[in-house]
Enzyme design. Structure first.
Site, PDB file in Angstrom:
ATOM      1  N   ARG A  41       1.054  -1.264  -0.085  1.00  0.00           N
ATOM      2  CA  ARG A  41       0.093   0.045   0.091  1.00  0.00           C
ATOM      3  C   ARG A  41       0.743   1.224  -0.053  1.00  0.00           C
ATOM      4  O   ARG A  41       2.070   1.247   0.529  1.00  0.00           O
ATOM      5  CB  ARG A  41      -0.919  -0.020   1.407  1.00  0.00           C
ATOM      6  N   LYS A  64      -1.944  -0.412   7.756  1.00  0.00           N
ATOM      7  CA  LYS A  64      -3.473  -0.840   7.799  1.00  0.00           C
ATOM      8  C   LYS A  64      -4.048  -1.918   8.556  1.00  0.00           C
ATOM      9  O   LYS A  64      -4.930  -2.079   9.279  1.00  0.00           O
ATOM     10  CB  LYS A  64      -4.056  -0.859   6.457  1.00  0.00           C
ATOM     11  N   HIS A 134      -2.677   3.196  -5.902  1.00  0.00           N
ATOM     12  CA  HIS A 134      -3.087   1.644  -5.765  1.00  0.00           C
ATOM     13  C   HIS A 134      -2.741   1.018  -7.094  1.00  0.00           C
ATOM     14  O   HIS A 134      -2.837  -0.228  -7.091  1.00  0.00           O
ATOM     15  CB  HIS A 134      -4.590   1.580  -5.173  1.00  0.00           C
ATOM     16  N   ARG A 137       0.180  -1.854  -6.753  1.00  0.00           N
ATOM     17  CA  ARG A 137      -0.093  -2.962  -6.066  1.00  0.00           C
ATOM     18  C   ARG A 137      -1.182  -3.852  -6.872  1.00  0.00           C
ATOM     19  O   ARG A 137      -0.937  -4.871  -6.994  1.00  0.00           O
ATOM     20  CB  ARG A 137      -0.911  -2.393  -4.741  1.00  0.00           C
ATOM     21  N   HIS A 160      -4.463 -10.365   1.509  1.00  0.00           N
ATOM     22  CA  HIS A 160      -6.103 -10.260   1.488  1.00  0.00           C
ATOM     23  C   HIS A 160      -6.653 -11.558   2.099  1.00  0.00           C
ATOM     24  O   HIS A 160      -5.978 -12.518   2.311  1.00  0.00           O
ATOM     25  CB  HIS A 160      -6.645 -10.124   0.095  1.00  0.00           C
ATOM     26  N   TYR A 169     -10.108  -6.659  -6.775  1.00  0.00           N
ATOM     27  CA  TYR A 169      -8.829  -5.560  -6.647  1.00  0.00           C
ATOM     28  C   TYR A 169      -7.912  -5.470  -7.673  1.00  0.00           C
ATOM     29  O   TYR A 169      -7.647  -4.327  -8.141  1.00  0.00           O
ATOM     30  CB  TYR A 169      -8.316  -5.780  -5.219  1.00  0.00           C
TER      31      TYR A 169
END
Length: 186
Positions: A41, A64, A134, A137, A160, A169
């Site tokens: 991230r 995060k 983002h 990633r 994840h 994603y």
């Protein structure tokens, strides 16, 4: 905030790197290239300190999730890191803010997410892609999935916990999955 996408074309990945360097700075290009290779991230990428790197491994605690990420650095990432270290031996952060006059007499800080986002968005407009912080990633995840078709592996790399979230994603749609079923005939 607009949804950003994975960059699916390898030549476009290289073009973005080049455009970031000539339109913005070598540092922005380095962020792109390291980001593509580490799949972190943006907050974690920008917070990397040189002392987080030991030989060929990066070990950081993700902001995060609080999870520890232990990432093997590939040759391209190592090459960029070593060059930055040689050019800026006194820096604490890999992507330290140093260009503005206020940074000279202050406690060292990394570049801001906002500065990186603005640079990426401007290049995204130029190449006609929804590009943001983002995108690096997502791009790494997309290309790992395309080369392996192993969603569990992509989930682990991105840290994840849901296949559905990971597929969304990285931009794998139901159309992509349907196409795979059509094309793979045994």
């Amino acid at each position: 905030m607009a949804e950003v996408l994975a960059v699916k074309n390898v030549d476009t990945i290289k073009l973005i790197s080049h455009l970031l360097e000539i339109r913005h700075s070598k540092q922005m290009s380095d962020i792109w290239n390291i980001g593509i290779n580490l799949a972190l991230r943006i907050s974690d990428l920008l917070s990397i300190k040189f002392n987080d790197i030991s030989e060929d491994r990066l070990i950081i605690q993700e902001s995060k999730t609080g999870k520890i990420a232990s990432i093997q650095l590939n040759p391209k990432a190592l090459e960029i890191i070593h060059r930055i270290r040689q050019e800026h031996p006194s820096h604490i952060y890999l992507f330290q803010s140093y260009r503005n006059k206020q940074a000279i007499n202050r406690i060292p800080r990394p570049l801001t997410r906002r500065a990186v986002g603005k640079a990426f968005a401007s290049i995204g407009e130029e190449v006609k892609l929804d590009l943001g912080t983002h995108s690096m990633r997502k791009t790494r995840g997309y290309h790992l999935y395309q080369s392996t078709k192993d969603i569990a592996r992509v989930m682990q790399m991105l840290r994840h916990s849901s296949e559905r979230v990971t597929l969304r994603y990285i931009g794998v749609t139901q159309d992509d999955i349907d196409k795979d079923f059509k094309e793979l005939v045994l």
